[in-house]
Design a protein around this motif. Structure first.
Motif, mmCIF file in Angstrom:
data_model
loop_
_atom_site.group_PDB
_atom_site.id
_atom_site.type_symbol
_atom_site.label_atom_id
_atom_site.label_comp_id
_atom_site.label_asym_id
_atom_site.label_seq_id
_atom_site.Cartn_x
_atom_site.Cartn_y
_atom_site.Cartn_z
ATOM 1 N N ARG A 94 -3.930 8.057 -33.869
ATOM 2 C CA ARG A 94 -2.591 9.308 -33.921
ATOM 3 C C ARG A 94 -3.275 10.410 -32.909
ATOM 4 N N SER A 95 -4.516 10.322 -32.748
ATOM 5 C CA SER A 95 -5.212 11.365 -32.009
ATOM 6 C C SER A 95 -4.730 11.469 -30.444
ATOM 7 N N ARG A 96 -4.353 12.731 -29.856
ATOM 8 C CA ARG A 96 -4.193 12.816 -28.346
ATOM 9 C C ARG A 96 -5.384 13.411 -27.799
ATOM 10 N N ARG A 97 -6.562 13.387 -28.250
ATOM 11 C CA ARG A 97 -7.608 14.097 -27.746
ATOM 12 C C ARG A 97 -8.079 13.456 -26.437
ATOM 13 N N MET A 98 -8.874 14.273 -25.411
ATOM 14 C CA MET A 98 -9.391 13.838 -24.439
ATOM 15 C C MET A 98 -10.483 14.036 -24.454
ATOM 16 N N PHE A 99 -11.339 13.092 -23.923
ATOM 17 C CA PHE A 99 -13.085 13.075 -24.009
ATOM 18 C C PHE A 99 -13.275 13.125 -22.182
ATOM 19 N N ARG A 100 -14.411 13.903 -22.149
ATOM 20 C CA ARG A 100 -14.923 14.008 -20.794
ATOM 21 C C ARG A 100 -16.295 13.246 -20.590
ATOM 22 N N LEU A 101 -16.465 12.370 -19.954
ATOM 23 C CA LEU A 101 -17.695 11.418 -19.695
ATOM 24 C C LEU A 101 -18.319 11.554 -18.340
ATOM 25 N N VAL A 102 -19.522 11.473 -18.104
ATOM 26 C CA VAL A 102 -20.230 11.257 -16.725
ATOM 27 C C VAL A 102 -20.876 9.962 -16.835
ATOM 28 N N ALA A 103 -21.053 9.269 -15.876
ATOM 29 C CA ALA A 103 -21.834 7.937 -16.073
ATOM 30 C C ALA A 103 -22.008 7.443 -14.475
ATOM 31 N N THR A 104 -23.106 6.613 -14.563
ATOM 32 C CA THR A 104 -23.492 5.920 -13.391
ATOM 33 C C THR A 104 -22.383 4.944 -13.074
ATOM 34 N N ASP A 105 -22.240 4.129 -11.829
ATOM 35 C CA ASP A 105 -21.240 3.351 -11.913
ATOM 36 C C ASP A 105 -21.405 2.058 -12.262
ATOM 37 N N ASN A 106 -22.635 1.766 -12.366
ATOM 38 C CA ASN A 106 -23.176 0.425 -13.177
ATOM 39 C C ASN A 106 -22.482 0.457 -14.730
ATOM 40 N N LEU A 107 -22.715 1.652 -15.366
ATOM 41 C CA LEU A 107 -22.287 1.654 -16.705
ATOM 42 C C LEU A 107 -20.799 1.873 -16.855
ATOM 43 N N GLU A 108 -20.106 2.466 -15.808
ATOM 44 C CA GLU A 108 -18.625 2.480 -15.611
ATOM 45 C C GLU A 108 -18.251 0.971 -15.623
ATOM 46 N N LEU A 128 -9.482 9.532 -21.497
ATOM 47 C CA LEU A 128 -10.915 9.633 -20.953
ATOM 48 C C LEU A 128 -10.741 10.150 -19.825
ATOM 49 N N ARG A 129 -11.758 11.057 -19.190
ATOM 50 C CA ARG A 129 -12.004 11.352 -18.040
ATOM 51 C C ARG A 129 -13.448 11.196 -17.599
ATOM 52 N N CYS A 130 -13.827 10.205 -16.653
ATOM 53 C CA CYS A 130 -14.825 9.659 -16.337
ATOM 54 C C CYS A 130 -15.292 10.084 -14.955
ATOM 55 N N ARG A 131 -16.325 10.597 -14.419
ATOM 56 C CA ARG A 131 -16.672 10.944 -13.224
ATOM 57 C C ARG A 131 -18.512 10.630 -13.125
ATOM 58 N N ASN A 132 -18.707 10.936 -11.783
ATOM 59 C CA ASN A 132 -20.259 10.995 -11.544
ATOM 60 C C ASN A 132 -21.120 11.628 -12.028
ATOM 61 N N ILE A 133 -22.323 11.573 -12.383
ATOM 62 C CA ILE A 133 -23.482 12.342 -13.060
ATOM 63 C C ILE A 133 -23.799 13.643 -12.233
ATOM 64 N N PRO A 134 -23.526 14.773 -12.626
ATOM 65 C CA PRO A 134 -23.981 16.063 -11.708
ATOM 66 C C PRO A 134 -25.354 16.492 -12.276
ATOM 67 N N ASP A 147 -18.446 15.497 -22.801
ATOM 68 C CA ASP A 147 -18.568 15.127 -24.447
ATOM 69 C C ASP A 147 -19.916 14.343 -24.057
ATOM 70 N N ALA A 148 -20.278 13.164 -23.196
ATOM 71 C CA ALA A 148 -21.268 12.485 -23.156
ATOM 72 C C ALA A 148 -21.874 12.187 -21.811
ATOM 73 N N LYS A 149 -22.918 11.619 -21.659
ATOM 74 C CA LYS A 149 -23.322 11.257 -20.288
ATOM 75 C C LYS A 149 -23.973 9.749 -20.702
ATOM 76 N N LEU A 150 -23.656 8.773 -19.853
ATOM 77 C CA LEU A 150 -24.080 7.311 -19.805
ATOM 78 C C LEU A 150 -24.881 7.096 -18.666
ATOM 79 N N GLY A 151 -26.105 6.789 -18.624
ATOM 80 C CA GLY A 151 -26.936 6.529 -17.675
ATOM 81 C C GLY A 151 -28.369 5.962 -18.133
#
Length: 322
Positions: A94-108, A128-134, A147-151
């Motif tokens: 039921r949640s309508r929450r938004m999570f913001r991630l950053v990731a390298t494109d291989n992990l995307e 989800l909102r995902c963009r490159n790692i600053p 919220d999280a970083k994948l790399g």
């Protein structure tokens, strides 16, 4: 003025008095006796040096100061309610929450396709909102803007925690029918090929080149690109060879019928990790997201020699504190 000198109960009383314009109705709204609300009004008048409620005929009306205070008192009460509101249990369905991630494109490439399927099945309204790692990702995590970083794995930033998603090994990818696919791929044959390299930061050489140099070999990197997603389309129409992680190789090979071979140069693999702020450790929604990401990675195919790969499941990693 310090907040310690103010009875914050008066904020609730002030809001009720300004909304109701009546001591009796304000007392009923707050759930106190009429004398208690009358006493609160006296204290508020003394504090502001203003009558706040003024008798006009048979009704009470707001003073100019009270009209100025009305929206600010309403905002203050709303903020207090938000602070003391019981935490709602996270319900992914039921949640309508938004999570913001950053990731390298291989992990995307590895995480987002299976994670999208998980969201559709378990959390259809979560975004989800995902963009490159600053460069300042750690500070953004600590400030609550991410919220999280994948790399790639590395030192865990202060105020953050980390868990291993997967340990990667390198393999070689080429088009089906590539001359190098017809024989065992030795280091010498590998070096003789023309190579494609994914180089997000524009480097011309990598650890592979250093390992080849130690053996007296040198390869030609014919082309570098900044993103993994363009690589399979280049490979499918050329005789270039790409050295990449086994999971990325599996994702690329499945799309365009590419061939995967073991890398003949012994290179130590690397780890891919999930990093999040300590402030989110007890957040039910964040825990669900971290588990969903781990499940998405655990079910991602790993490329085996000559084919797109097989599924290997990995036990969740242990969180590390920074």
């Amino acid at each position: 003025m310090r907040l310690q000198s103010v009875d914050t109960h008066l904020v609730v009383a002030l809001h009720a008095l300004l909304q109701e314009k009546s001591v009796t109705r304000a007392a009923r709204r707050v759930g106190v006796t009429q004398p208690s609300m009358s006493h609160a009004l006296s204290r508020l008048r003394a504090h502001f040096g203003d009558p706040l409620l003024v008798q006009v005929g048979r009704q009470m009306t707001l003073s100019a100061r009270a009209r100025d205070l009305t929206p600010r008192a309403a905002e203050a009460v709303e903020r207090l309610e938000q602070v003391f509101r019981p935490v709602e249990r996270f319900d992914p369905g039921r949640s309508r929450r938004m999570f913001r991630l950053v990731a390298t494109d291989n992990l995307e490439l590895l995480v987002l396709p299976p994670l999208t399927r998980l969201l559709a099945a378990e959390a259809p309204h979560v975004n989800l909102r995902c963009r490159n790692i600053p460069a300042d990702f750690a500070e953004l995590l600590r400030r609550g803007e991410l919220d999280a970083k994948l790399g790639r794995g590395g030192p865990v930033p202060d105020g953050c925690r980390s868990t291993l998603l997967v340990a990667e090994q390198l393999v070689c990818v080429m088009r089906r029918g590539h001359p190098a696919s017809r024989k065992a791929l030795t280091a010498a044959r590998y070096a003789a090929c023309e190579h494609l390299m994914v180089s997000p930061h524009g480097e011309d050489h990598s650890v592979i080149d250093r390992e080849l140099a130690a053996r007296g070999l040198r390869r030609r990197v014919t082309l570098t690109v900044s993103h993994f997603l363009v690589a399979p389309f280049i490979l499918s129409g050329s005789d270039l060879l790409l050295t990449v992680s086994a999971r990325v190789a599996g994702a690329l090979a499945r799309k365009l019928d590419l061939v995967v071979r073991p890398c003949p140069v012994e290179i130590k693999g690397y780890t891919l990790t999930l990093v999040w702020p300590e402030r989110s450790e007890g957040d039910e929604g964040h825990r669900w997201l971290r588990g969903a990401i781990e499940r998405a990675v655990a079910c991602e195919p790993v490329a085996g020699p000559g084919a797109a790969g097989t599924v290997r499941k990995r036990a969740p990693g242990r969180a590390e504190r920074g």
